[in-house]
Structures are given as C-alpha cells and as structure tokens.
Design a protein around this motif. Structure first.
Motif, PDB file in Angstrom:
ATOM      1  N   LEU A  22       0.821  -1.214   0.000  1.00  0.00           N
ATOM      2  CA  LEU A  22       0.000   0.000   0.000  1.00  0.00           C
ATOM      3  C   LEU A  22       0.853   1.262   0.000  1.00  0.00           C
ATOM      4  O   LEU A  22       0.477   2.277  -0.594  1.00  0.00           O
ATOM      5  CB  LEU A  22      -0.938  -0.016   1.204  1.00  0.00           C
ATOM      6  CG  LEU A  22      -2.060  -1.059   1.140  1.00  0.00           C
ATOM      7  CD1 LEU A  22      -2.789  -1.150   2.458  1.00  0.00           C
ATOM      8  CD2 LEU A  22      -3.030  -0.733   0.012  1.00  0.00           C
ATOM      9  N   THR A  26       1.299   4.238  -5.075  1.00  0.00           N
ATOM     10  CA  THR A  26       1.050   5.680  -5.117  1.00  0.00           C
ATOM     11  C   THR A  26      -0.027   5.966  -6.154  1.00  0.00           C
ATOM     12  O   THR A  26      -0.731   5.068  -6.597  1.00  0.00           O
ATOM     13  CB  THR A  26       2.350   6.416  -5.444  1.00  0.00           C
ATOM     14  OG1 THR A  26       2.905   5.888  -6.659  1.00  0.00           O
ATOM     15  CG2 THR A  26       3.370   6.232  -4.327  1.00  0.00           C
ATOM     16  N   ILE A 285      -7.072  -3.968   1.175  1.00  0.00           N
ATOM     17  CA  ILE A 285      -6.915  -3.048   0.051  1.00  0.00           C
ATOM     18  C   ILE A 285      -8.223  -2.321  -0.255  1.00  0.00           C
ATOM     19  O   ILE A 285      -8.254  -1.090  -0.433  1.00  0.00           O
ATOM     20  CB  ILE A 285      -6.397  -3.799  -1.190  1.00  0.00           C
ATOM     21  CG1 ILE A 285      -4.927  -4.183  -1.000  1.00  0.00           C
ATOM     22  CG2 ILE A 285      -6.566  -2.956  -2.456  1.00  0.00           C
ATOM     23  CD1 ILE A 285      -4.365  -5.040  -2.119  1.00  0.00           C
ATOM     24  N   THR A 288      -9.094   0.327   2.373  1.00  0.00           N
ATOM     25  CA  THR A 288      -8.224   1.501   2.509  1.00  0.00           C
ATOM     26  C   THR A 288      -8.007   2.260   1.213  1.00  0.00           C
ATOM     27  O   THR A 288      -7.502   3.386   1.254  1.00  0.00           O
ATOM     28  CB  THR A 288      -6.839   1.080   3.043  1.00  0.00           C
ATOM     29  OG1 THR A 288      -6.244   0.141   2.119  1.00  0.00           O
ATOM     30  CG2 THR A 288      -6.954   0.423   4.407  1.00  0.00           C
ATOM     31  N   SER A 289      -8.377   1.672   0.063  1.00  0.00           N
ATOM     32  CA  SER A 289      -7.971   2.264  -1.212  1.00  0.00           C
ATOM     33  C   SER A 289      -9.099   2.280  -2.231  1.00  0.00           C
ATOM     34  O   SER A 289     -10.019   1.458  -2.195  1.00  0.00           O
ATOM     35  CB  SER A 289      -6.787   1.484  -1.800  1.00  0.00           C
ATOM     36  OG  SER A 289      -5.722   1.387  -0.867  1.00  0.00           O
ATOM     37  N   PHE A 291      -9.237   2.263  -6.519  1.00  0.00           N
ATOM     38  CA  PHE A 291      -8.327   1.977  -7.627  1.00  0.00           C
ATOM     39  C   PHE A 291      -9.130   1.524  -8.839  1.00  0.00           C
ATOM     40  O   PHE A 291     -10.306   1.155  -8.746  1.00  0.00           O
ATOM     41  CB  PHE A 291      -7.319   0.887  -7.229  1.00  0.00           C
ATOM     42  CG  PHE A 291      -7.942  -0.406  -6.776  1.00  0.00           C
ATOM     43  CD1 PHE A 291      -8.183  -1.436  -7.665  1.00  0.00           C
ATOM     44  CD2 PHE A 291      -8.306  -0.581  -5.449  1.00  0.00           C
ATOM     45  CE1 PHE A 291      -8.767  -2.616  -7.253  1.00  0.00           C
ATOM     46  CE2 PHE A 291      -8.888  -1.754  -5.005  1.00  0.00           C
ATOM     47  CZ  PHE A 291      -9.124  -2.777  -5.911  1.00  0.00           C
ATOM     48  N   TRP A 320      -4.575   4.841  -8.476  1.00  0.00           N
ATOM     49  CA  TRP A 320      -4.702   4.437  -7.083  1.00  0.00           C
ATOM     50  C   TRP A 320      -4.892   5.664  -6.192  1.00  0.00           C
ATOM     51  O   TRP A 320      -4.225   6.669  -6.369  1.00  0.00           O
ATOM     52  CB  TRP A 320      -3.431   3.695  -6.659  1.00  0.00           C
ATOM     53  CG  TRP A 320      -3.625   2.776  -5.488  1.00  0.00           C
ATOM     54  CD1 TRP A 320      -3.643   3.116  -4.167  1.00  0.00           C
ATOM     55  CD2 TRP A 320      -3.824   1.373  -5.535  1.00  0.00           C
ATOM     56  NE1 TRP A 320      -3.848   2.008  -3.384  1.00  0.00           N
ATOM     57  CE2 TRP A 320      -3.956   0.915  -4.197  1.00  0.00           C
ATOM     58  CE3 TRP A 320      -3.900   0.446  -6.571  1.00  0.00           C
ATOM     59  CZ2 TRP A 320      -4.159  -0.424  -3.883  1.00  0.00           C
ATOM     60  CZ3 TRP A 320      -4.100  -0.898  -6.261  1.00  0.00           C
ATOM     61  CH2 TRP A 320      -4.231  -1.319  -4.940  1.00  0.00           C
ATOM     62  N   LYS A 321      -5.828   5.569  -5.237  1.00  0.00           N
ATOM     63  CA  LYS A 321      -6.058   6.646  -4.266  1.00  0.00           C
ATOM     64  C   LYS A 321      -6.269   6.044  -2.878  1.00  0.00           C
ATOM     65  O   LYS A 321      -6.893   4.987  -2.748  1.00  0.00           O
ATOM     66  CB  LYS A 321      -7.301   7.468  -4.633  1.00  0.00           C
ATOM     67  CG  LYS A 321      -7.207   8.255  -5.923  1.00  0.00           C
ATOM     68  CD  LYS A 321      -8.502   9.022  -6.164  1.00  0.00           C
ATOM     69  CE  LYS A 321      -8.459   9.795  -7.476  1.00  0.00           C
ATOM     70  NZ  LYS A 321      -9.745  10.529  -7.719  1.00  0.00           N
ATOM     71  N   SER A 322      -5.770   6.724  -1.882  1.00  0.00           N
ATOM     72  CA  SER A 322      -6.066   6.367  -0.499  1.00  0.00           C
ATOM     73  C   SER A 322      -7.457   6.871  -0.137  1.00  0.00           C
ATOM     74  O   SER A 322      -7.805   8.016  -0.437  1.00  0.00           O
ATOM     75  CB  SER A 322      -5.025   6.982   0.446  1.00  0.00           C
ATOM     76  OG  SER A 322      -5.481   6.969   1.786  1.00  0.00           O
ATOM     77  N   ARG A 323      -8.268   6.027   0.473  1.00  0.00           N
ATOM     78  CA  ARG A 323      -9.604   6.469   0.888  1.00  0.00           C
ATOM     79  C   ARG A 323      -9.509   7.619   1.898  1.00  0.00           C
ATOM     80  O   ARG A 323     -10.299   8.555   1.848  1.00  0.00           O
ATOM     81  CB  ARG A 323     -10.383   5.302   1.498  1.00  0.00           C
ATOM     82  CG  ARG A 323     -10.893   4.294   0.484  1.00  0.00           C
ATOM     83  CD  ARG A 323     -11.724   3.213   1.149  1.00  0.00           C
ATOM     84  NE  ARG A 323     -12.188   2.236   0.185  1.00  0.00           N
ATOM     85  CZ  ARG A 323     -13.326   2.319  -0.506  1.00  0.00           C
ATOM     86  NH1 ARG A 323     -14.122   3.366  -0.316  1.00  0.00           N
ATOM     87  NH2 ARG A 323     -13.674   1.388  -1.370  1.00  0.00           N
TER      88      ARG A 323
END
Length: 332
Positions: A22, A26, A285, A288-289, A291, A320-323
């Motif tokens: 994770l 990026t 995943i 938290t993310s 995508f 990809w993005k972090s929540r």
C-alpha cells in the motif's frame, strides 16, 4: 514445536507485506505484476529466511525456484532420479544455499523466523556447510508449500476489481461490519483461482495400463490434465468464462470441479491457504484504497498467456487513491 506459532508468524508477514504494498501503491501503479511479485515474496520469505537478503535478490531467486518446481512437477519418477544433473536443479540449489547462508549470518536468538528457530535447535558442533545441507531441504519444502506463484492471485483479483468499483465498495462495507476477511473478498479469491488456477495444467506418465470402460490408456503414455479448462467447462459451471464471485457465495459448482492446485489433500490445503491469504489482503486493500485500470492498460494486456503460469500478456497499470486522502480532499 514451532507449528503452533508458524501461522501467527506468517500472518504478521502478510500484514507487513500488505502495508508495504500500500505504501508503494502511489497515485499511479505502472507495473502491477512486479508489485504483486514482491508482495508474495515478502509475505512468505521473510518468515522463512528473515530479511537479510534484499527483497529484489530474493524475488529473482524465487523465480528460479518456481521454474525448477514447474519443471519437476511434470516429470516422471525416472527423471526425478537424475534431478541433480539438471541445470535447473543446480541453479535452484545455488540460490537456496546463498539464501540460507545469508540468513544464518544474520540470525539472532529469538528471531521469529523458521531459519533462526531451526538453527537454535541444531547441535553446536555441526559445521557451517553441513548446517546448510541440513536446512536447505526443510526450508525448500516449506517454501514450496507456502509460496503463491508470482503473486498472480492478487494481480488477477486487482485486475477484475479494478473494473468493478461497485464490488470494491461492497467489500469495503463488509470489512467495516465483519471481523477478518470479508466473505465477498473470499468469494473473489475463490473465483480468481477458478479462472486463473495456480497450476493451469500438468501432466503425468502412466506406470501401468489404465482401463476406463472401453478405453485403455497404455503404460508410459503421457496424460495431460488442465484445471484451467475444467474450470471453464460449461458442463461444470454456469457461464464459465464470466467473472462472478457470487457463485461461490451460492455454493455453485461441485468440489471435484474446483482443483486450482490439483487433486489430493495437500492440494486442497494449498488452495485453502492461498484463498484465505488473498481474501485477507483484498479486504485490507478495498477498505483503505480506491483503484481502477489506468487508460494505458490495453484490453489485450489483460488476457492470460496459457503457459505453465497464467501471467498477463502485457504490463498492467492502475490508478490508485487512499480512501483517507480522498475523504480529506472532499472535506477541504
């Protein structure tokens, strides 16, 4: 004596490997296969050998081990007797010797690794090279039983989830209300093993005549068996080429039709382990993310090449993005 602790150790390694994945994921993941390969190495090899050997070197060596494993898996008993003369065997042995040697030099009492624990149990008067000879086959067997091939189960799961944001959201919601792996993530992991089994095909040489009704297969014949084809057979599965993880929630398919690692008790244990491992990381995943497939991922690149492993035809990229980051951005 270690058996009770091993699953905890491997669970810890899986958490660390997933956290590293994770961190590396990026805004743009340009080579998903490489990242999944490193995830597989970290989630398995750190518990076995420790972390003294660089992950990139370990990944290169593991690739050689997998080549040797696939080569020998499809050989008859006669070929196995001459294994030590093969170049694949010699390369694999050289890598394992180096991995054990590096691990031994770095091992410390109390390390939560299999190598360090075995070293503590060995008599002190055994010479260094003899230690390697004793440890190599034990560690190789554990590695063989534990290692998912190239992290491809994770790769194919992310490829399909990257095309289905609603499914990602469902898994994320389940993760908030369930403990452990999401049941839907487990179904996704099972469906991935149906469509992309770890062993897409293997063959055997008959040692004697085999009679099936009116058909006789003579001794020394080569038999090819393909889980890949069985899993896509319309007589066994409804809409077999469709990615539909919910089929496993509904109990579709017969157990005899689902054999991603082959047939037998060991194969079933390996399948259960890989599915559980994949479900755990997919739950984390999705929770938290955010995508999806990047625009440069061409449809043709998403197709598997039907060889000894089912790798994609080309490079796969994701956005990809972090929540958490997305939530902060929305509030701002």
């Amino acid at each position: 004596s270690l058996s009770g602790a091993l699953e905890l150790w491997f669970d810890e390694a899986l958490k660390h490997a997933t956290a590293t994945f994770l961190k590396e994921a990026t805004a743009s993941v340009t080579d998903l296969r490489s990242m999944c390969r490193m995830w597989a190495v970290r989630s398995t090899c750190h518990t076995i050998f420790g972390t003294a050997m660089p992950d990139t070197d370990m990944a290169e060596g593991i690739a050689q081990v997998q080549v040797f494993h696939r080569f020998m898996f499809n050989k008859n008993t006669g070929a196995l007797r001459d294994a030590e003369t093969l170049e694949e065997f010699q390369r694999t042995r050289a890598f394992l010797d180096e991995a054990v040697r590096v691990g031994l030099a770095a091992a410390r009492t109390g390390d939560r690794t299999i190598l360090a624990s075995l070293l503590e149990a060995m008599p002190g008067d055994i010479q260094a090279e003899e230690r390697i000879d004793h440890l190599r086959p034990v560690l190789f067997r554990i590695l063989f039983e534990r290692l998912g091939i190239d992290g491809l189960s994770l790769l194919w799961a992310l490829v399909h989830l990257g095309q289905d944001p609603d499914l990602v959201e469902e898994i994320a919601k389940e993760a908030l209300s369930e403990t452990g792996a999401s049941s839907l993530a487990t179904a996704v992991a099972s469906e991935i093993q149906r469509l992309y089994p770890e062993l897409p095909f293997f063959y055997r040489t008959t040692s004697q005549d085999l009679n099936f009704d009116t058909m006789t297969i003579p001794a020394q014949a080569t038999l090819l068996f393909s889980p890949f084809l069985l899993h896509r057979d319309g007589r066994c599965w409804e809409q077999p080429t469709r990615f539909d993880p919910r089929r496993f929630l509904n109990g579709a398919g017969h157990p005899a039709h689902f054999v991603p690692f082959g047939i037998g008790a060991n194969a079933r244990r390996q399948a259960d382990r890989v599915i559980a491992q994949s479900a755990t990381v997919l739950t984390v995943i999705c929770k938290t993310s955010l995508f999806g497939l990047a625009a440069q991922s061409r449809p043709g690149d998403l197709l598997p090449v039907f060889r000894s492993i089912l790798a994609p035809r080309g490079r796969i990229s994701l956005w990809w993005k972090s929540r958490a980051f997305e939530l902060v951005a929305q509030r701002a």
